[in-house]
Design an enzyme around this catalytic site. Structure first.
Site, mmCIF file in Angstrom:
data_model
loop_
_atom_site.group_PDB
_atom_site.id
_atom_site.type_symbol
_atom_site.label_atom_id
_atom_site.label_comp_id
_atom_site.label_asym_id
_atom_site.label_seq_id
_atom_site.Cartn_x
_atom_site.Cartn_y
_atom_site.Cartn_z
ATOM 1 N N VAL A 1 71.944 56.565 33.101
ATOM 2 C CA VAL A 1 70.935 57.173 32.183
ATOM 3 C C VAL A 1 71.181 58.549 31.776
ATOM 4 C CG1 VAL A 1 69.035 55.538 33.086
ATOM 5 C CG2 VAL A 1 69.412 57.825 34.171
ATOM 6 N N TYR B 1 62.590 68.100 42.506
ATOM 7 C CA TYR B 1 62.081 66.598 42.546
ATOM 8 C C TYR B 1 60.754 66.971 41.958
ATOM 9 C CZ TYR B 1 60.987 61.616 43.685
ATOM 10 O OH TYR B 1 60.561 60.664 43.848
ATOM 11 N N THR C 1 62.502 52.457 50.746
ATOM 12 C CA THR C 1 63.590 52.210 50.053
ATOM 13 C C THR C 1 64.718 53.132 50.425
ATOM 14 O OG1 THR C 1 63.098 53.690 48.223
ATOM 15 C CG2 THR C 1 62.271 51.673 48.121
#
Ligand code: NAP
Length: 255
Positions: free
Chosen positions: A65, A159, A194
């Site tokens: 991306v 982040y 995850t």
């Protein structure tokens, strides 16, 4: 009974793992044709395999991306067979290092996180803008608790900045594209188990315990916990919902 997403073509970035994989599977179950974008071809193939084995329709496209031209090329290629009507900007990374650490490492974290989590979201959305306008499409961006706070996750300035940006982009785009019938929303996951946080969870059980103390539902989430809100926001069930963020965080922000 027809699925909620019958007749839709949905593209999901970072669809080869974790939350993205869960969303791809849920969309396919509801009748969408799914395009699984990931920079990791093995992950994208795995998602397609799971969908096809369950009787759904999906194809894998290797896409980084951060590569703006590659995003445009992918959009052009896809337009030859049909316009997407659902875009999920999910690809993302995280690194937790203190901003007071090694300056070169801190700068690299900043560049990598912002270029994937924020620039990547722009690159893909911009590449597919005309398809989304033509289909009166739906955009779902993956934010975070850190779209608001980062009290339980210190050492994550880049982040947190990127996820605040996800929310800002969501609101700005919703305001601008509403007249075209395009809806733009976000989801703010809590701690979802995850790969992105596997190492941090293993290395720092205190961090998990701290998050759970702030989580009334008292458990970490799974990708399926995000797939439901993602389905709602992509379907006609949310026809009058735009510019919002649905927190799927076990209630983290209530305490
Ligand atoms: P994940 O399992 O690591 O999945 C992220 C996927 O994005 C991976 O397949 C990864 O591929 C892919 N990716 C990374 N960089 C890319 C790039 N440049 N171009 C295309 N794809 C790329 O993590 P996840 O938890 O599902 O994360 C999905 C999203 O949820 C992220 O935006 C994350 O910030 C957000 N989120 C997660 C949590 C959580 O607790 N898990 C909480 C809040 C928000 P690789 O194989 O190369 O890594």
């Amino acid at each position: 009974m027809a699925g909620l997403l019958e007749g839709h073509i949905a593209a999901v970035t970072g669809g080869g793992s974790g939350i993205g994989q869960g969303i791809c599977q849920a969309y396919a179950r509801e009748g969408a044709q799914v395009i699984v974008f990931d920079n990791n071809p093995a992950g994208a193939d795995e998602t397609v395999g799971l969908i096809v084995a369950a009787g759904g329709r999906a194809s894998a496209v290797t896409l980084d991306v951060t590569d703006r031209q590659a995003c445009r090329n992918a959009a052009e290629e896809i337009a030859k067979t049909g316009n997407i009507s659902i875009l999920v900007n999910n690809a993302g990374i995280n690194r937790r290092n203190p901003i007071t650490g090694d300056p070169a490492a801190v700068a690299k974290d900043w560049d990598d996180i912002l270029s994937i989590n924020l620039d990547g979201m722009f690159n893909v959305t911009h590449a597919f803008l005309e398809q989304l306008r033509a289909t009166k499409g739906r955009v779902v961006n993956i934010g975070s608790i850190q779209s608001f706070v980062h009290v339980s996750w210190p050492n994550s300035a880049a982040y947190t900045t990127s996820k605040h940006g996800v929310l800002g982009f969501t609101r700005a785009l919703a305001a601008e594209l509403g007249k075209d019938g395009v809806r733009v929303n976000a989801i703010g996951p809590g701690l979802i188990e995850t790969r992105i946080n596997a190492e941090a969870r293993a290395r720092n059980p205190d961090m998990v315990a701290n998050v759970m103390r702030h989580t009334p539902l008292n458990r970490p989430g799974k990708p399926e916990d995000i797939a439901g809100p993602a389905l709602f926001l992509a379907s006609d069930m949310s026809a009058y919902v735009t510019g919002c963020i649905i927190m799927a965080d076990g209630g983290f922000r209530t305490i």
